[in-house]
Design a protein around this motif. Structure first.
Motif, PDB file in Angstrom:
ATOM      1  N   UNK A  46       4.435  -4.722   5.965  1.00 12.19           N
ATOM      2  CA  UNK A  46       4.785  -3.934   4.774  1.00 12.19           C
ATOM      3  C   UNK A  46       5.555  -4.783   3.767  1.00 12.19           C
ATOM      4  N   UNK A  47       6.386  -5.670   4.269  1.00  9.67           N
ATOM      5  CA  UNK A  47       7.108  -6.573   3.372  1.00  9.67           C
ATOM      6  C   UNK A  47       6.149  -7.468   2.591  1.00  9.67           C
ATOM      7  N   UNK A  48       5.056  -7.878   3.249  1.00  9.54           N
ATOM      8  CA  UNK A  48       4.068  -8.758   2.620  1.00  9.54           C
ATOM      9  C   UNK A  48       3.006  -7.997   1.834  1.00  9.54           C
ATOM     10  N   UNK A  49       2.972  -6.673   1.963  1.00 10.78           N
ATOM     11  CA  UNK A  49       1.984  -5.883   1.245  1.00 10.78           C
ATOM     12  C   UNK A  49       0.574  -6.049   1.781  1.00 10.78           C
ATOM     13  N   UNK A  57      -8.305  -9.918  17.012  1.00 11.07           N
ATOM     14  CA  UNK A  57      -7.225  -8.949  17.106  1.00 11.07           C
ATOM     15  C   UNK A  57      -6.923  -8.403  15.715  1.00 11.07           C
ATOM     16  N   UNK A  58      -6.715  -7.100  15.628  1.00  8.16           N
ATOM     17  CA  UNK A  58      -6.479  -6.457  14.343  1.00  8.16           C
ATOM     18  C   UNK A  58      -5.242  -5.565  14.419  1.00  8.16           C
ATOM     19  N   UNK A  59      -4.402  -5.681  13.395  1.00 12.16           N
ATOM     20  CA  UNK A  59      -3.304  -4.732  13.181  1.00 12.16           C
ATOM     21  C   UNK A  59      -3.578  -4.046  11.852  1.00 12.16           C
ATOM     22  N   UNK A  60      -3.604  -2.719  11.869  1.00  8.50           N
ATOM     23  CA  UNK A  60      -3.920  -1.951  10.665  1.00  8.50           C
ATOM     24  C   UNK A  60      -2.825  -0.933  10.398  1.00  8.50           C
ATOM     25  N   UNK A  61      -2.366  -0.908   9.164  1.00  5.59           N
ATOM     26  CA  UNK A  61      -1.334   0.035   8.742  1.00  5.59           C
ATOM     27  C   UNK A  61      -2.002   1.184   7.989  1.00  5.59           C
ATOM     28  N   UNK A  62      -2.068   2.378   8.580  1.00  8.91           N
ATOM     29  CA  UNK A  62      -2.722   3.504   7.908  1.00  8.91           C
ATOM     30  C   UNK A  62      -1.895   4.117   6.786  1.00  8.91           C
ATOM     31  N   UNK A  63      -0.642   3.682   6.650  1.00  5.49           N
ATOM     32  CA  UNK A  63       0.204   4.180   5.583  1.00  5.49           C
ATOM     33  C   UNK A  63       0.909   5.471   5.924  1.00  5.49           C
ATOM     34  N   UNK A  64       1.625   6.014   4.947  1.00  2.23           N
ATOM     35  CA  UNK A  64       2.355   7.272   5.103  1.00  2.23           C
ATOM     36  C   UNK A  64       3.350   7.236   6.262  1.00  2.23           C
ATOM     37  N   UNK A  65       3.864   6.053   6.579  1.00  2.00           N
ATOM     38  CA  UNK A  65       4.848   5.937   7.641  1.00  2.00           C
ATOM     39  C   UNK A  65       4.306   6.084   9.038  1.00  2.00           C
ATOM     40  N   UNK A  66       2.992   6.107   9.164  1.00  2.00           N
ATOM     41  CA  UNK A  66       2.383   6.246  10.483  1.00  2.00           C
ATOM     42  C   UNK A  66       2.492   4.926  11.259  1.00  2.00           C
ATOM     43  N   UNK A  67       2.458   4.979  12.595  1.00  2.00           N
ATOM     44  CA  UNK A  67       2.514   3.745  13.386  1.00  2.00           C
ATOM     45  C   UNK A  67       1.305   2.858  13.115  1.00  2.00           C
ATOM     46  N   UNK A  68       1.482   1.566  13.312  1.00  2.00           N
ATOM     47  CA  UNK A  68       0.361   0.648  13.201  1.00  2.00           C
ATOM     48  C   UNK A  68      -0.705   0.981  14.234  1.00  2.00           C
TER      49      UNK A  68
END
Length: 454
Positions: free
Chosen positions: A57-60, A94-105
Motif C-alpha cells: 500500500x505504501x508503494x501503491x 507467487x502472487x499477492x493481491x490487495x482487493x482494497x477496502x481494507x480487506x486482507x491480502x
C-alpha cells in the motif's frame, strides 16, 4: 496456526530462558533443524499478514508478482518459500493481491505445487494446461491497477525477474494489462528490509552468538603469539561456524596493524588481503565476520590487542584511538532520521565528524535476509560524497543496519596512522538506533579475561 504459534513459544522459551543448557559462553544454545523450520514458517506467515500489506500500500501496488525457475531464483522468492523448500520448483509463480477496502491480502500461487501454507496454488492444470495462460486469466479476473514485478536498475535484490520470464509475461498479457506492469522495487525493498518484533527478539541472540564466536577466536584458546597465523584464525572461524550449526554469507578476514612502516590501504583491507602473517605480541588485530541463522545475517568487525611481556592491558594510545571510533559511531547513529536518504545521513554525520576534528569514513549497509541487504546505502568506502540511486532511498522504521565505519588516528608511538574499523549490528525503530547486542567499547586482549562490552 495456533499449534505453530504454540511451538514457536516453546522454542523461544527454551532458547532464551535456559542459557545453562549451553556448556559455556562459547557454546550458545541453537535450535535443531526442525525447530528452525517451525520458526521460519511462523515468521513467514506473520510477515505476509503484517509487513506485506503495509509495503504494497505504501508503494501503491495492488498486485505483486514474484516468479522464478528452479535454481535461478529471484532473491526475493527465497524469502517467500517455506523452510523445507531449498529452491523454486519448475516455474514458481507467487502472487499477492490487495482487493482494497481494507480487506486482507489474497496470496496464492499459479504453480504446480502449493508453496507452503501461504501461497497455495489455484492453478488447475487439468482445466488449463498452459501455466502462462492460466496466469493471464487470473490477472484479468483480479483486474489490478498496477502489476508489480521485480525489475530495478538500482537495487539488485529487487531485480530478480529474468528476461525470459519477463518476455513470457508480456507475451501472454492482454494489451490493456501490459501498460499496468510497473517496477515493484519499493515493494521488494520494503518487504526485505522490514524487521518484525518476533524477528528482533531472536536477532539479539543471533548477534550475541556472533559476538561470542569472535571473542573465542580472538583469545588464547585459538591464538599462540609467534606461532598462529592470520590465516589459521580465519579458517578456525569458518570451522567453528560449521561446528555450531551455522553458515556464513562471506569468508571471514583477519588483518594486523603493528608498529612497522606499512600504511593502511582500503582496497587491501576490504578485498585484497596479503598472504598470512604470524601474529606477534604488540599486534592490533581486526576481524570481519558474519553468520547466517534462521535466514537472518550478522556482520561484525572488532579488534583485539596481543599483550607484550609485562602488559596486562592495551596501551593507552590504542585505547584512546578506540574511543575515537566509538565517538564516530555515536555521531553517525545520532544522524538517523526517518525519511532522510542514506546520502543525507552520510553528509550530516561526516560534517559533524569534521567539525570535531575526526577523520572518519562511513560505509554502512542494511542487514537482514541478506548480508549486504535491501534498503538505503549510507556511503561506500570509495564513495564518501554519496551513492547515487541506492543512497537516495529513504530511511524507514523497523529496519536493521550494519553500522560500518572507521576512524583514522595518528599513533605517534608507531610513527603512523592506523584505522580503527568497527562494524556492529543495530536496529532503527523510527526514532532511535540501538545496537542489537551492544557494541565493542574496549579492545579484547590476548591473553585476557573477557574485556567489557557496552
Amino acid at each position: 496456526m495456533t499449534n505453530q504459534k504454540s511451538t514457536l513459544t516453546l522454542v523461544l522459551f527454551i532458547l532464551f530462558c535456559f542459557p545453562a543448557l549451553a556448556q559455556n559462553p562459547y557454546f550458545p544454545k541453537t535450535l535443531d533443524m526442525q525447530q528452525r523450520a517451525e520458526v521460519v514458517d511462523v515468521w513467514l506467515e506473520e510477515r505476509v499478514e503484517t509487513v506485506l500489506p503495509e509495503v504494497m500500500r505504501r508503494a501503491g501496488v495492488d498486485m505483486w508478482l514474484v516468479m522464478a525457475r528452479e535454481y535461478n531464483e529471484d532473491p526475493v522468492i527465497k524469502t517467500l518459500l517455506p523452510a523445507t523448500w531449498q529452491s523454486a520448483r519448475r516455474t514458481t509463480m507467487l502472487i499477492a493481491y490487495d482487493p482494497g477496502d481494507g480487506k486482507p491480502l489474497e496470496t496464492f500461487g499459479v504453480s504446480r505445487y502449493d508453496t507452503g501454507n501461504t501461497f497455495k496454488t489455484i492453478w488447475n492444470k487439468e482445466e488449463q494446461p498452459d501455466q502462462w495462460k492460466a496466469l493471464a486469466e487470473i490477472i484479468a479476473a483480479k483486474d489490478p491497477a498496477k502489476i508489480g514485478i521485480n525489475k530495478s536498475e538500482t537495487f539488485a535484490l529487487a531485480d530478480g525477474l529474468s528476461s525470459t520470464l519477463y518476455d513470457k509475461l508480456m507475451e501472454v498479457l492482454p494489451d490493456n494489462y501490459r501498460s499496468r506492469v510497473v517496477s515493484a522495487e519499493n515493494v521488494a525493498i520494503g518487504w526485505l528490509e522490514t524487521r518484525t518484533p518476533s524477528e528482533m527478539i531472536v536477532y539479539a541472540n543471533i548477534v550475541r552468538m556472533a559476538h561470542q564466536i569472535i571473542a573465542e577466536g580472538f583469545s588464547e584458546k585459538v591464538i599462540q603469539p609467534g606461532v598462529t597465523t592470520t590465516n589459521d584464525v580465519v579458517w578456525w572461524y569458518r570451522n567453528r561456524i560449521r561446528e555450531l550449526g551455522f553458515t556464513t554469507w562471506f569468508h571471514p578476514s583477519v588483518e594486523i596493524q603493528r608498529a612497522d612502516t606499512k600504511k593502511f590501504d582500503h582496497l587491501q583491507a576490504f578485498s585484497e588481503n596479503p598472504d598470512e602473517q604470524v601474529i606477534q605480541p604488540g599486534d592490533l588485530l581486526h576481524v570481519d565476520f558474519g553468520i547466517t541463522y534462521l535466514r537472518l545475517n550478522t556482520d561484525t568487525q572488532q579488534h583485539a590487542y596481543v599483550l607484550q611481556p609485562g602488559e596486562t592491558t592495551a596501551p593507552p594510545y590504542l585505547k584512546a584511538a578506540f574511543k575515537t571510533a566509538n565517538r564516530v559511531q555515536d555521531i553517525f547513529t545520532s544522524s538517523f532520521k526517518a525519511g532522510l536518504s542514506g546520502n543525507d545521513i552520510l553528509k550530516a554525520a561526516l560534517a559533524q565528524c569534521k567539525a570535531e576534528g575526526l577523520k572518519a569514513s562511513i560505509y554502512t549497509h542494511p542487514l537482514g535476509f541478506h548480508g549486504h541487504a535491501a534498503g538505503p546505502t549510507i556511503g561506500l568506502w570509495d564513495q564518501q560524497d554519496g551513492v547515487p540511486g541506492a543512497g537516495d532511498y529513504p530511511l524507514y522504521a523497523n529496519t536493521a543496519y550494519a553500522i560500518e565505519l572507521n576512524a583514522a588516528v595518528n599513533i605517534s608511538e608507531w610513527n603512523k596512522e592506523i584505522r580503527i574499523m568497527l562494524e556492529e549490528d543495530a536496529f532503527f525503530d523510527g526514532d532511535t538506533v540501538r545496537y542489537i547486542d551492544g557494541r565493542q567499547t574496549e579492545l579484547l586482549t590476548i591473553p585476557r579475561s573477557l574485556a567489557g562490552v557496552e
